[in-house]
Scaffold this motif. Structure first.
Motif, PDB file in Angstrom:
ATOM      1  N   UNK A 275      46.423  46.847  45.167  1.00  8.96           N
ATOM      2  CA  UNK A 275      47.130  48.067  44.767  1.00  8.96           C
ATOM      3  C   UNK A 275      48.640  47.920  44.576  1.00  8.96           C
ATOM      4  N   UNK A 276      49.224  46.805  44.980  1.00 17.07           N
ATOM      5  CA  UNK A 276      50.675  46.669  44.834  1.00 17.07           C
ATOM      6  C   UNK A 276      51.071  46.589  43.354  1.00 17.07           C
ATOM      7  N   UNK A 277      52.348  46.783  43.114  1.00 15.98           N
ATOM      8  CA  UNK A 277      52.861  46.662  41.752  1.00 15.98           C
ATOM      9  C   UNK A 277      52.631  45.253  41.249  1.00 15.98           C
ATOM     10  N   UNK A 278      52.072  45.141  40.045  1.00 21.65           N
ATOM     11  CA  UNK A 278      51.682  43.870  39.445  1.00 21.65           C
ATOM     12  C   UNK A 278      50.576  43.181  40.266  1.00 21.65           C
ATOM     13  N   UNK A 279      49.824  43.984  40.997  1.00 23.07           N
ATOM     14  CA  UNK A 279      48.675  43.472  41.737  1.00 23.07           C
ATOM     15  C   UNK A 279      47.462  43.383  40.832  1.00 23.07           C
ATOM     16  N   UNK A 280      46.298  43.140  41.431  1.00 25.73           N
ATOM     17  CA  UNK A 280      45.076  42.909  40.661  1.00 25.73           C
ATOM     18  C   UNK A 280      44.731  44.104  39.782  1.00 25.73           C
ATOM     19  N   UNK A 281      44.728  45.302  40.328  1.00 26.34           N
ATOM     20  CA  UNK A 281      44.346  46.472  39.536  1.00 26.34           C
ATOM     21  C   UNK A 281      45.366  46.775  38.451  1.00 26.34           C
ATOM     22  N   UNK A 282      46.620  46.529  38.734  1.00 23.49           N
ATOM     23  CA  UNK A 282      47.677  46.692  37.732  1.00 23.49           C
ATOM     24  C   UNK A 282      47.434  45.736  36.562  1.00 23.49           C
ATOM     25  N   UNK A 283      47.124  44.499  36.885  1.00 25.19           N
ATOM     26  CA  UNK A 283      46.891  43.494  35.833  1.00 25.19           C
ATOM     27  C   UNK A 283      45.619  43.785  35.037  1.00 25.19           C
ATOM     28  N   UNK A 284      44.670  44.487  35.653  1.00 27.46           N
ATOM     29  CA  UNK A 284      43.444  44.839  34.946  1.00 27.46           C
ATOM     30  C   UNK A 284      43.626  46.046  34.037  1.00 27.46           C
ATOM     31  N   UNK A 285      44.795  46.682  34.102  1.00 25.28           N
ATOM     32  CA  UNK A 285      45.086  47.779  33.190  1.00 25.28           C
ATOM     33  C   UNK A 285      45.015  49.166  33.779  1.00 25.28           C
ATOM     34  N   UNK A 286      44.835  49.278  35.078  1.00 22.12           N
ATOM     35  CA  UNK A 286      44.785  50.591  35.704  1.00 22.12           C
ATOM     36  C   UNK A 286      46.194  51.114  35.976  1.00 22.12           C
ATOM     37  N   UNK A 287      46.409  52.385  35.644  1.00 14.02           N
ATOM     38  CA  UNK A 287      47.672  53.026  35.944  1.00 14.02           C
ATOM     39  C   UNK A 287      47.720  53.402  37.430  1.00 14.02           C
ATOM     40  N   UNK A 288      48.939  53.587  37.939  1.00 17.10           N
ATOM     41  CA  UNK A 288      49.118  53.900  39.356  1.00 17.10           C
ATOM     42  C   UNK A 288      48.349  55.144  39.772  1.00 17.10           C
ATOM     43  N   UNK A 289      48.370  56.182  38.923  1.00 16.89           N
ATOM     44  CA  UNK A 289      47.712  57.440  39.274  1.00 16.89           C
ATOM     45  C   UNK A 289      46.185  57.348  39.233  1.00 16.89           C
ATOM     46  N   UNK A 290      45.656  56.257  38.685  1.00 20.89           N
ATOM     47  CA  UNK A 290      44.198  56.068  38.656  1.00 20.89           C
ATOM     48  C   UNK A 290      43.668  55.486  39.949  1.00 20.89           C
ATOM     49  N   UNK A 291      44.544  55.011  40.811  1.00 20.48           N
ATOM     50  CA  UNK A 291      44.130  54.307  42.030  1.00 20.48           C
ATOM     51  C   UNK A 291      44.434  55.161  43.257  1.00 20.48           C
ATOM     52  N   UNK A 292      43.414  55.306  44.114  1.00 19.48           N
ATOM     53  CA  UNK A 292      43.593  56.038  45.371  1.00 19.48           C
ATOM     54  C   UNK A 292      43.207  55.122  46.526  1.00 19.48           C
ATOM     55  N   UNK A 293      44.088  55.005  47.505  1.00 19.08           N
ATOM     56  CA  UNK A 293      43.861  54.149  48.674  1.00 19.08           C
ATOM     57  C   UNK A 293      43.617  55.017  49.887  1.00 19.08           C
ATOM     58  N   UNK A 294      42.443  54.877  50.503  1.00 21.11           N
ATOM     59  CA  UNK A 294      42.124  55.651  51.697  1.00 21.11           C
ATOM     60  C   UNK A 294      42.956  55.177  52.885  1.00 21.11           C
TER      61      UNK A 294
END
Length: 294
Positions: A275-294
């Protein structure tokens, strides 16, 4: 000789905040109870167990081992017709005082039972080395009790808000993910599709495996999973040997990222890498608002 394990900074900070919340809340609750006594009005609605901030003590009905370090504990409500009253992705703040400790220990746990189920509530608790709360909870036997301080709301789920959900769990982080999965799939009006990636060390660490596989059988077009097992022996369908990596997720995220929602819960190191900036999900194309961390 075993080494003393320190809490990761993020987890230590979260625990400190919960303890501060508990201390403040206890005082506020006592003052409110003294100044503004609460009455119970008659209603035709099903009564609920958790309605706000305040001590709720429940009796342990039964307990069984899920694996070598995890137990399932069923707590009963005083009124068998009562339901939890919790919203989807909520957690419960437990309040305990283990033997030999002056100060209480406050920890959040996510119920795995149906939140509308009447009469009981089930927790899945993993015991950690030197874990004060988890060790205490694992010592409970039927007839003992556990005190709950309050409910903590998580993500506000709206059915059909997202066509696709990607859920990524690590170890005991499966509990809020599982609560979300069952809440979506058990709702006949919710058509959301779900893909789960569940990372563990060994097969015996695949908590709630039977339940997850049953959902896959019941909803073949809507729910699927990949188990990432670092110590996997042999090849098995639905299993990948290794960790939750960018390469593994590339094979899971086969649809366009637009409109999808990603939920993450696991060890701090895994969450950070995803979830970090330029992390795996960022590199896969997900925007910050698309990711929720419990």
């Amino acid at each position: 000789m075993s080494q003393v394990r320190r809490l990761p900074q993020s987890l230590a900070t979260k625990t400190a905040r919960l303890s501060a919340l508990a201390a403040f809340g206890i005082g506020a609750y006592c003052a409110k109870s003294y100044l503004f006594p609460t009455g119970h009005s008659e209603s035709n609605e099903t009564p609920v167990m958790f309605t706000g901030f305040g001590f709720t003590t429940l009796r342990l009905q039964n307990v069984r081992a899920e694996n070598h370090n995890t137990k399932r504990l069923v707590f009963e409500f005083p009124d068998k017709n009562t339901r939890s009253g919790l919203s989807l992705t909520s957690t419960l703040l437990t309040f305990s005082r283990p033997n030999g400790r002056w100060l209480p220990v406050v920890r959040p746990y996510t119920p795995i039972s149906d939140l509308n189920q009447q009469g009981t509530l089930e927790l899945l608790v993993k015991r950690y080395p030197n874990g004060k709360a988890s060790t205490h909870i694992h010592s409970l036997v039927p007839g003992d009790s556990l005190t709950f301080l309050t409910a903590l709301k998580g993500f506000s789920w709206v059915p059909n808000q997202y066509p696709q959900v990607y859920a990524i769990a690590g170890g005991a982080g499966i509990t809020p993910i599982y609560q979300l999965i069952r809440g979506i799939l058990d709702n006949p009006n919710d058509k959301t599709k779900i893909k789960l990636v569940f990372g563990v060390n060994s097969e015996q660490d695949l908590l709630l495996r039977d339940e997850l596989e049953e959902y896959k059988t019941r909803f073949p077009g809507r729910f699927d999973y990949v188990y990432a097992v670092s110590q996997l022996e042999g090849e098995k369908e639905g299993f990948k040997k290794g960790y939750v990596t960018e390469e593994l997720l590339k094979g899971v995220v086969v649809e366009k990222c637009k409109g999808a929602k990603v939920f993450v819960c696991g060890p701090p190191a895994m969450e950070h890498s995803l979830t970090r900036k330029q992390g795996v999900l960022d590199r896969l194309g997900f925007e910050k608002e698309q990711v929720y961390k419990f």
